[in-house]
Design an enzyme around this catalytic site. Structure first.
Site, PDB file in Angstrom:
ATOM      1  N   HIS A 168      25.544  90.467  44.870  1.00 37.34           N
ATOM      2  CA  HIS A 168      25.176  91.792  44.356  1.00 37.34           C
ATOM      3  C   HIS A 168      23.993  92.400  45.104  1.00 37.34           C
ATOM      4  O   HIS A 168      23.751  93.599  45.020  1.00 37.34           O
ATOM      5  CB  HIS A 168      24.805  91.721  42.868  1.00 37.34           C
ATOM      6  CG  HIS A 168      25.967  91.385  41.977  1.00 37.34           C
ATOM      7  ND1 HIS A 168      27.132  92.105  41.999  1.00 37.34           N
ATOM      8  CD2 HIS A 168      26.129  90.418  41.042  1.00 37.34           C
ATOM      9  CE1 HIS A 168      27.982  91.583  41.100  1.00 37.34           C
ATOM     10  NE2 HIS A 168      27.397  90.553  40.520  1.00 37.34           N
ATOM     11  N   ASP A 195      34.278  85.568  43.022  1.00 38.30           N
ATOM     12  CA  ASP A 195      33.438  85.737  41.832  1.00 38.30           C
ATOM     13  C   ASP A 195      34.077  86.836  40.970  1.00 38.30           C
ATOM     14  O   ASP A 195      34.685  87.768  41.504  1.00 38.30           O
ATOM     15  CB  ASP A 195      32.034  86.153  42.268  1.00 38.30           C
ATOM     16  CG  ASP A 195      31.043  86.239  41.114  1.00 38.30           C
ATOM     17  OD1 ASP A 195      30.212  85.330  40.982  1.00 38.30           O
ATOM     18  OD2 ASP A 195      31.108  87.232  40.342  1.00 38.30           O
ATOM     19  N   ASP A 204      32.857  82.297  37.873  1.00 42.01           N
ATOM     20  CA  ASP A 204      32.821  82.973  36.572  1.00 42.01           C
ATOM     21  C   ASP A 204      34.145  83.630  36.199  1.00 42.01           C
ATOM     22  O   ASP A 204      34.249  84.266  35.159  1.00 42.01           O
ATOM     23  CB  ASP A 204      31.654  83.968  36.483  1.00 42.01           C
ATOM     24  CG  ASP A 204      31.472  84.798  37.740  1.00 42.01           C
ATOM     25  OD1 ASP A 204      32.353  84.760  38.622  1.00 42.01           O
ATOM     26  OD2 ASP A 204      30.444  85.502  37.835  1.00 42.01           O
TER      27      ASP A 204
HETATM   28  N1  Q9C Z   1      24.557  94.776  30.202  1.00 38.19           N
HETATM   29  C1  Q9C Z   1      26.808  87.149  39.224  1.00 38.19           C
HETATM   30  O1  Q9C Z   1      27.793  86.638  38.698  1.00 38.19           O
HETATM   31  N2  Q9C Z   1      25.361  91.452  33.607  1.00 38.19           N
HETATM   32  N3  Q9C Z   1      26.120  88.114  38.636  1.00 38.19           N
HETATM   33  C2  Q9C Z   1      24.575  92.530  33.133  1.00 38.19           C
HETATM   34  C3  Q9C Z   1      24.256  94.311  31.516  1.00 38.19           C
HETATM   35  C4  Q9C Z   1      25.009  91.040  34.909  1.00 38.19           C
HETATM   36  C5  Q9C Z   1      26.520  88.640  37.364  1.00 38.19           C
HETATM   37  C6  Q9C Z   1      25.054  93.072  31.836  1.00 38.19           C
HETATM   38  C7  Q9C Z   1      26.007  90.110  35.497  1.00 38.19           C
HETATM   39  C8  Q9C Z   1      25.602  89.678  36.882  1.00 38.19           C
HETATM   40  C9  Q9C Z   1      26.317  86.634  40.513  1.00 38.19           C
HETATM   41 ZN    ZN Z   2      29.745  86.996  38.957  1.00 37.18          ZN
END
Ligand code: Q9C
Ligand code: ZN
Length: 578
Positions: free
Chosen positions: A149, A188, A281
């Protein structure tokens, strides 16, 4: 000379030289007061421990982490971002660190973050370099924080530096390595927005990402992950997004995308090396992903990629938040790299209809760039979608007088048909809340079944866990493994009918009800199990493979109570199961 070149391989080692990198120092990045967070140090510890106890690391070349040099990181990130991440853990930042983190999107920072970020990036470079040189055939870097990200000037989504993008640029820039074309596969469950942007105009890098998108509502919640995002200028056609319209995607969906998009394109692109943004994930049981790829599924996905780039493959960990799921998935991948188990075969399930739709639009979008995508996908294949179920549950009152069928229809069927069984369960909380469990563990219900669940040993797999006979499905069981308190066989003077035209999980007529009206010849045999409402929810979750988001129950009594006249008492007394 590198150590791995001189190390004589003992017989216990694999014929394949497989690298594995783990370093405890990457555990020093954690939340400031160690508050719970899905992206925590135990993730890489769990994977490493699993690979050790399974004897995998012993068959590999074990490498330890190295910090990346700034010049390599700067090939992806801006100077101000690199300066920030380098210094964020220093004392001067103690008072500002939390404030800075809070202004970023899904980022925490502590005294260990700088070092871990440099080690994660440097480690992917390290293994990639060794694979490129041929010192290793393939490798897995068990790194954190994750990277995909992270953008040019921005840390986000638990990512500080874009580890895979940095290693990719390293390989391309070290000309003597002879790596000129790189395929990045990002499996992912989230879109690899940072990686996409890094190589947007770069035809040397084919970036492929398959992710939950839901028309831009799934994290990172914008249009970057859309299938229309194909790259620009000389990079046009070298960016491929496969955006899921819903969660619950599993092996069949991923394999269909591999067979009908990724593998044909990989063949035509003919990469010199493959880097995998290997988040786990999308694995079954992940609290954030809501998909259901099994370890076997990951093994197949990886196996199919090993036919390219002369097997030069590097896996770098990205997300994945269920410790057991990520460990088992990583283990399955390592067995593939070591080439010690033959993985073939297909899955029991078919892809979703939406999966075929997405495959078709992606092929359409990219066929001008990849001639292998030009043909229509055979209709025979597309017609094979998530199967029509043989069963299912959900009964209303068994001894109704049927004097007010209309009312019953309104009050029983309507509330039942609003169950979230078929809905997208969006994960609102970062970690799965289990607070509903204690409430529902005290409430007994009668679960009336027909079809295969009438066979007790078969049904018990959903409670106790185990391999469901005749299916390649491993049930996790309920968190409450107590057997049913009572089992009753009953004949109901009713007929079954399907309460919905179709459900996405079970296909046509997915959920059945007992018809409240009773005609003379109507008769149905059912087996009733007295279990808790918590157990019932766990059964539902498993049967509807779909929703592994366990942060909330699929069914609680509010569903019924809210609608008025079906009260708790009535549900109990009438021996109604749900
Ligand atoms: N309401 C990776 O799997 N979620 N990152 C935020 C905000 C963030 C995932 C939810 C998820 C990031 C590397
Ligand atoms: Zn992820």
């Amino acid at each position: 000379m590198e150590a791995v070149e001189t190390a004589s391989r003992s017989t216990s080692r694999s014929l394949r030289r497989v690298g594995i990198l783990y370093d405890e120092r990457m555990c020093r990045h954690h939340t400031p007061d160690d508050e719970p967070h899905p992206e925590n140090p135990n993730r890489i510890r769990a994977i490493w421990n699993k690979l050790q106890s399974a004897g995998i690391s012993q068959r590999c070349e074990v490498l330890s982490a190295k910090e990346a040099e700034d010049k390599y990181i700067l090939s992806v990130h801006g100077k101000s971002h690199v300066d920030l991440i380098r210094n964020i853990s220093s004392q001067q930042y103690n008072s500002r660190r939390n404030r800075i983190a809070s202004k970023l999107n899904s980022i925490y920072l502590n005294e260990g973050s700088s070092e871990a970020a440099y080690l994660a990036a440097g480690s992917v470079i390290e293994v990639a370099k060794r694979v490129a040189k041929g010192e290793l055939d393939s490798a897995f870097a068990i790194v954190r924080p994750p990277g995909h990200h992270a953008e040019h000037d921005e840390a986000m989504g638990f990512c500080l530096f874009n580890n895979v993008a940095i290693a990719t640029n390293f390989l391309l820039n070290e000309k003597e390595l002879g790596i000129n074309k790189i395929l990045i596969v990002d499996w992912d469950v989230h879109h690899g927005n940072g990686t996409q942007k890094t190589f947007w105009k770069d035809p040397r890098v084919l970036f492929f990402s398959v992710h939950r998108h839901e028309f831009g509502s799934f994290y990172p919640s914008n249009d970057d992950g859309d299938y229309t995002m194909i790259g620009e200028g000389p990079g046009a056609g070298y960016n491929i997004n496969v955006p899921w319209e819903n969660g619950r995607c599993g092996d069949a969906d991923y394999l269909a995308v591999w067979d009908h998009i990724l593998i044909p394109v990989a063949k035509q692109f003919n990469p010199d090396m493959i880097l995998i943004s290997a988040g786990f994930d999308a694995a079954v049981g992940d609290p954030l992903g809501g998909c259901c790829v099994t370890p076997y599924g990951y093994a197949m996905l990886l196996r199919k990629l090993m036919d390219f780039a002369r097997g030069k493959i590097v896996l770098a960990l990205e997300g994945g938040y269920n410790l057991a799921s990520i460990s088992n998935s990583a283990l399955a991948c390592m067995e593939v790299l070591l080439d010690e188990k033959i993985v073939t075969g297909s899955t029991e399930a078919y892809p979703f209809e939406s999966t075929w739709r997405v495959i078709q639009v992606v092929r359409q979008e990219l066929k001008a760039f990849w001639s292998v995508l030009a043909d229509e996908v055979p209709t025979k294949l597309i017609s094979q979608k998530a199967p029509i179920p043989v069963k299912k549950i959900l009964i209303s009152s068994c001894d109704s007088e049927a004097e007010d069928v209309e009312e019953l229809l309104q009050e029983v069927i309507r509330p039942l048909s609003t169950l979230r069984v078929d809905e997208d369960c969006r994960v609102l909380a970062e970690s799965a809340s289990v607070s509903w469990r204690s409430d529902l563990s005290n409430i007994d219900i009668w679960y009336a079944t027909f079809g295969s669940n009438m066979w007790k040993p078969r049904f018990l797999f959903y409670i106790e866990g185990g391999q469901v006979d005749g299916m390649q499905k491993l049930c996790s069981g309920s968190m409450d493994k107590r057997p049913p308190k009572e089992i009753l066989w009953k004949i109901f003077p009713h007929r079954l009918f399907f309460g919905r035209e179709s459900t996405r999980t079970w296909g046509l007529g997915g959920v059945a009800f007992l018809h409240p009206e009773s005609k003379n010849e109507d008769i149905v045999h059912m087996c009733l199990y007295r279990i808790t409402l918590e157990q019932f929810n766990d059964v539902l979750h498993q049967e509807n493979i779909s929703s592994y988001d366990m942060s909330s129950p699929l069914f609680d009594l509010d569903c019924v109570k809210e609608k008025g006249s079906i009260n708790l008492e009535a549900v109990k007394l009438s021996h109604s199961g749900l």
